[in-house]
Design an enzyme around this catalytic site. Sequence first.
Site, PDB file in Angstrom:
ATOM      1  N   ASP A   1      37.932  37.768  50.314  1.00  0.00           N
ATOM      2  CA  ASP A   1      38.299  36.620  49.470  1.00  0.00           C
ATOM      3  C   ASP A   1      37.222  35.572  49.600  1.00  0.00           C
ATOM      4  O   ASP A   1      36.529  35.513  50.619  1.00  0.00           O
ATOM      5  CB  ASP A   1      39.642  36.021  49.909  1.00  0.00           C
ATOM      6  CG  ASP A   1      39.467  35.099  51.114  1.00  0.00           C
ATOM      7  OD1 ASP A   1      39.401  33.868  50.937  1.00  0.00           O
ATOM      8  OD2 ASP A   1      39.358  35.610  52.259  1.00  0.00           O
TER       9      ASP A   1
ATOM     10  N   CYS B   1      32.270  36.892  27.689  1.00  0.00           N
ATOM     11  CA  CYS B   1      31.059  37.583  27.240  1.00  0.00           C
ATOM     12  C   CYS B   1      31.255  38.289  25.908  1.00  0.00           C
ATOM     13  O   CYS B   1      30.302  38.427  25.126  1.00  0.00           O
ATOM     14  CB  CYS B   1      30.602  38.574  28.312  1.00  0.00           C
ATOM     15  SG  CYS B   1      29.946  37.750  29.786  1.00  0.00           S
TER      16      CYS B   1
ATOM     17  N   HIS C   1      34.811  34.594  33.512  1.00  0.00           N
ATOM     18  CA  HIS C   1      33.679  35.508  33.709  1.00  0.00           C
ATOM     19  C   HIS C   1      33.427  35.791  35.188  1.00  0.00           C
ATOM     20  O   HIS C   1      33.276  36.954  35.595  1.00  0.00           O
ATOM     21  CB  HIS C   1      32.401  34.959  33.075  1.00  0.00           C
ATOM     22  CG  HIS C   1      31.205  35.775  33.475  1.00  0.00           C
ATOM     23  ND1 HIS C   1      30.927  37.003  32.912  1.00  0.00           N
ATOM     24  CD2 HIS C   1      30.273  35.584  34.459  1.00  0.00           C
ATOM     25  CE1 HIS C   1      29.870  37.520  33.506  1.00  0.00           C
ATOM     26  NE2 HIS C   1      29.450  36.680  34.444  1.00  0.00           N
TER      27      HIS C   1
ATOM     28  N   CYS D   1      34.278  40.976  29.819  1.00  0.00           N
ATOM     29  CA  CYS D   1      35.276  39.902  29.891  1.00  0.00           C
ATOM     30  C   CYS D   1      35.367  39.156  28.559  1.00  0.00           C
ATOM     31  O   CYS D   1      34.470  39.250  27.710  1.00  0.00           O
ATOM     32  CB  CYS D   1      34.952  38.934  31.030  1.00  0.00           C
ATOM     33  SG  CYS D   1      33.669  37.709  30.654  1.00  0.00           S
TER      34      CYS D   1
ATOM     35  N   CYS E   1      28.880  42.927  30.402  1.00  0.00           N
ATOM     36  CA  CYS E   1      30.210  42.492  30.842  1.00  0.00           C
ATOM     37  C   CYS E   1      31.215  42.590  29.698  1.00  0.00           C
ATOM     38  O   CYS E   1      30.901  42.277  28.552  1.00  0.00           O
ATOM     39  CB  CYS E   1      30.135  41.050  31.344  1.00  0.00           C
ATOM     40  SG  CYS E   1      31.714  40.393  31.920  1.00  0.00           S
TER      41      CYS E   1
ATOM     42  N   ASP F   1      46.870  32.692  53.550  1.00  0.00           N
ATOM     43  CA  ASP F   1      46.157  32.328  54.764  1.00  0.00           C
ATOM     44  C   ASP F   1      47.077  31.466  55.620  1.00  0.00           C
ATOM     45  O   ASP F   1      48.008  30.839  55.105  1.00  0.00           O
ATOM     46  CB  ASP F   1      44.884  31.557  54.363  1.00  0.00           C
ATOM     47  CG  ASP F   1      43.925  31.387  55.522  1.00  0.00           C
ATOM     48  OD1 ASP F   1      44.257  31.826  56.638  1.00  0.00           O
ATOM     49  OD2 ASP F   1      42.839  30.820  55.310  1.00  0.00           O
TER      50      ASP F   1
END
Length: 375
Positions: free
Chosen positions: A268, A311, A337, A308, A306, A93
Site C-alpha cells: 500500500d 487515457c 489514472h 483507464c 493505458c 492500519d
Amino acid sequence: MHAPGTFTIQATDGPSRLGELHTAHGVVRTPAFMPVGTLGTVKSLCPQDLKDASAQIILGNTYHLYLRPGDDLVARRGGLHAFMGWDRPILTDSGGFQVFSLSGLRKLTPDGVEFRSHLDGSKHFFTPEKVLDIQRNLGSDIMMVLDECVPYGADHAYTEKSLVLTHDWALRSRENHAPGRNGQLVFGIVQGGFFKDLREQSAEAICSMGFDGHAIGGLSVGESTAEMYELMAHTAPLLPADKPRYLMGVGKPMDILEGIGNGIDMFDCVLPTRNARNGTLYTSRGQVNIKRAEFKEDDSPLDPECTCYTCRTFSKAYLRHLYVAKELLSYRLNTIHNVHFFLELARGAREAIAAGQFAAYKARFQAVYPSAPQE
C-alpha cells in the site's frame, strides 16, 4: 468456500509468489496493491471508480477514523463497508504510524501510547486491545496490531528496547482476538529498524504468535533505496511461506516490483493518489509532470497503452489545463489514472509470475523507472 484467512500459493517464479487470500468480503489475488482510503475514501474517487480499475482491496486508517467520524458511529452505520458503499475487502492500519509521527504530542508507556489529536488537541490513549476493538467496530477484514515504528537513525539500543514493547503489544493483541473471530484476520508486524539481527529477532517472535499474516514495518522512513532493498531482501524470507506477507507503506513502482521479487504479497502507499493531486502521473513510458508547458497543445492521451477512463477519453492538453486551472476534475482524472497504473502493475506481475516471466517483466519497468538501488 474457503474460510477467511486461507492463503494458497498457485505458482512461484523464484521467490515471487502468485497467491489467493480469502477474506470475509472476497478473495484477494496476490501480489496485490491496496489503494489508500485513509478516512473511508480513496481521495477524489468513488467506489465504482475503484471497481472499474479492478481494485480488490483498499486500506483505511484506525487513527483517523477513530477521531473522525468515530468508530462507534461507523459501527452504528453497519461498519465501514456499508458506511462507504464498498463491498470488497478492507485492511485497516493500526494507526501506530500516525500516532508515533506526532512526536511531541504523544507519550509512550508499557500499557500503550497517550497522544493528542491533531484535530483539536484532545487527549486519547491507545492500547493494543483498544486498537483492535476500534477495528472490530470498523468491521475491517484485516486488522493490524499496534506497534512502535522507530524513526530512521534510531540506534541499536533504542531499537532493541522498542522491540520489547512491540512484541509485548503483539502478544496482547493476539490474546485479545481469537483466530477467525467475526471473520476478521489479524496481521502481526515485524520491526527492528535497520539492524539485521533485530529484524531476525522480531520475525522469530512475531511469527511464533499465530497471526493470520505478517507485515514488514519501519521501511520507507527516510532511508536510501539501497538500504530499504537490503532490509527487504533480508526480512521477507524470515516470514512463513504459507501466510501472506505485507510490506507497509512502500509504493514506488520499482519498490513494489523489488518487493514482489523478494516474495512479498501485499503493498500500500499514498503515492499514486497524493502525486495525482500534485500533477505527477505514472505511465508505461515513465513519470509525467502534467503541468509542464510542453503539454499545452498535446492532443495525445497521457499513456497510449493505458485503458483507464482518463487515457481513453482526454488529452494531455486537457489534463494540463485542468491542473493549471486548479479544477477539481483534475484530481479525479489524475487519480483514476494513477490508481489504475498501480493496480495494473500488480496485475501484470501476477500474470508474469504465472508465466515464469517475472524477471523480464521487472526489467521492462526498470528501463523506464531507473530508480535505485544506486542512490
